[in-house]
Design a protein around this motif. Structure first.
Motif, PDB file in Angstrom:
ATOM      1  N   PRO A 119      23.370  25.909   9.688  1.00 26.38           N
ATOM      2  CA  PRO A 119      22.501  26.660  10.591  1.00 26.38           C
ATOM      3  C   PRO A 119      23.286  27.712  11.374  1.00 26.38           C
ATOM      4  O   PRO A 119      24.322  27.412  11.954  1.00 26.38           O
ATOM      5  CB  PRO A 119      21.927  25.587  11.515  1.00 26.38           C
ATOM      6  CG  PRO A 119      22.901  24.472  11.465  1.00 26.38           C
ATOM      7  CD  PRO A 119      23.533  24.519  10.105  1.00 26.38           C
ATOM      8  N   TYR A 172      12.505  27.674  15.252  1.00 30.74           N
ATOM      9  CA  TYR A 172      12.809  28.435  14.044  1.00 30.74           C
ATOM     10  C   TYR A 172      14.324  28.462  13.864  1.00 30.74           C
ATOM     11  O   TYR A 172      15.065  28.735  14.798  1.00 30.74           O
ATOM     12  CB  TYR A 172      12.282  29.874  14.175  1.00 30.74           C
ATOM     13  CG  TYR A 172      10.785  29.919  14.353  1.00 30.74           C
ATOM     14  CD1 TYR A 172       9.938  29.940  13.267  1.00 30.74           C
ATOM     15  CD2 TYR A 172      10.227  29.937  15.632  1.00 30.74           C
ATOM     16  CE1 TYR A 172       8.565  29.984  13.436  1.00 30.74           C
ATOM     17  CE2 TYR A 172       8.861  29.980  15.809  1.00 30.74           C
ATOM     18  CZ  TYR A 172       8.032  29.993  14.703  1.00 30.74           C
ATOM     19  OH  TYR A 172       6.680  30.032  14.893  1.00 30.74           O
ATOM     20  N   THR A 185      17.611  29.728  11.248  1.00 32.21           N
ATOM     21  CA  THR A 185      18.139  30.441  10.087  1.00 32.21           C
ATOM     22  C   THR A 185      19.296  29.621   9.556  1.00 32.21           C
ATOM     23  O   THR A 185      20.149  29.141  10.288  1.00 32.21           O
ATOM     24  CB  THR A 185      18.627  31.856  10.437  1.00 32.21           C
ATOM     25  OG1 THR A 185      19.591  31.784  11.495  1.00 32.21           O
ATOM     26  CG2 THR A 185      17.476  32.724  10.891  1.00 32.21           C
ATOM     27  N   ASP A 186      19.277  29.421   8.241  1.00 30.84           N
ATOM     28  CA  ASP A 186      20.262  28.565   7.587  1.00 30.84           C
ATOM     29  C   ASP A 186      20.851  29.332   6.411  1.00 30.84           C
ATOM     30  O   ASP A 186      20.116  29.843   5.565  1.00 30.84           O
ATOM     31  CB  ASP A 186      19.566  27.291   7.108  1.00 30.84           C
ATOM     32  CG  ASP A 186      20.522  26.227   6.620  1.00 30.84           C
ATOM     33  OD1 ASP A 186      21.743  26.420   6.709  1.00 30.84           O
ATOM     34  OD2 ASP A 186      20.035  25.187   6.129  1.00 30.84           O
ATOM     35  N   SER A 187      22.168  29.432   6.379  1.00 31.69           N
ATOM     36  CA  SER A 187      22.771  30.204   5.293  1.00 31.69           C
ATOM     37  C   SER A 187      22.583  29.515   3.958  1.00 31.69           C
ATOM     38  O   SER A 187      22.683  30.100   2.933  1.00 31.69           O
ATOM     39  CB  SER A 187      24.260  30.414   5.565  1.00 31.69           C
ATOM     40  OG  SER A 187      24.942  29.199   5.488  1.00 31.69           O
TER      41      SER A 187
END
Length: 143
Positions: free
Chosen positions: A127, A139, A141-143
């Motif tokens: 994350p 929310y 964002t996850d690589s």
């Protein structure tokens, strides 16, 4: 033992350190407020505290203290690589920790700690960002 003190000795050392610290406090009740910019300018940023682990938010209980004294302490969640931080409408602090591969949730008001991304379709790999909306939805964002 390998450098570790027995629990009884460790407890004694902690009590002794507490008593020494209490006796050495010369400015009891006087806490210096940390602000930026420094006076005489009006402060725009104020230090209110820090959080590094679940122990910084969980409220201590006598039952947990006795359990840890008798059975040993459970491993505690500490930040490894905090990458992003957000605060939701309820005041909870959310931290995207890329080393833990989880979202850590610190609720200082309720004295609770939680993790997101442990199981199911929401398992996280790395994350890198976290935010919330006005309804408190999270929310990530996850690589």
């Amino acid at each position: 033992m390998g450098g570790r003190l027995p629990r009884a000795h460790l407890f004694g050392v902690i009590v002794l350190m507490g008593l020494i610290g209490a006796g050495c406090a010369s400015n009891k009740g006087m806490v210096q407020e940390v602000v930026w910019p420094p006076p005489p300018d009006p402060p725009r940023i104020r230090y209110v505290g820090s959080i590094a682990s679940q122990m910084d938010v969980e409220k201590p209980s006598i039952l947990r203290w006795i359990q840890e004294l008798l059975l040993g302490a459970e491993p505690r969640a500490r930040m490894g690589k905090p990458y992003a931080v957000a605060v939701d409408p309820g005041g909870r602090i959310l931290v995207a920790d890329s080393a833990w591969r989880k979202i850590m949730i610190f609720d200082r008001e309720k004295g609770k700690f939680g993790l997101l991304g442990l199981s199911g379709p929401g398992i996280l790999s790395k994350p890198l960002g976290v935010t919330t909306d006005s309804q408190g939805r999270i929310y990530v964002t996850d690589s």
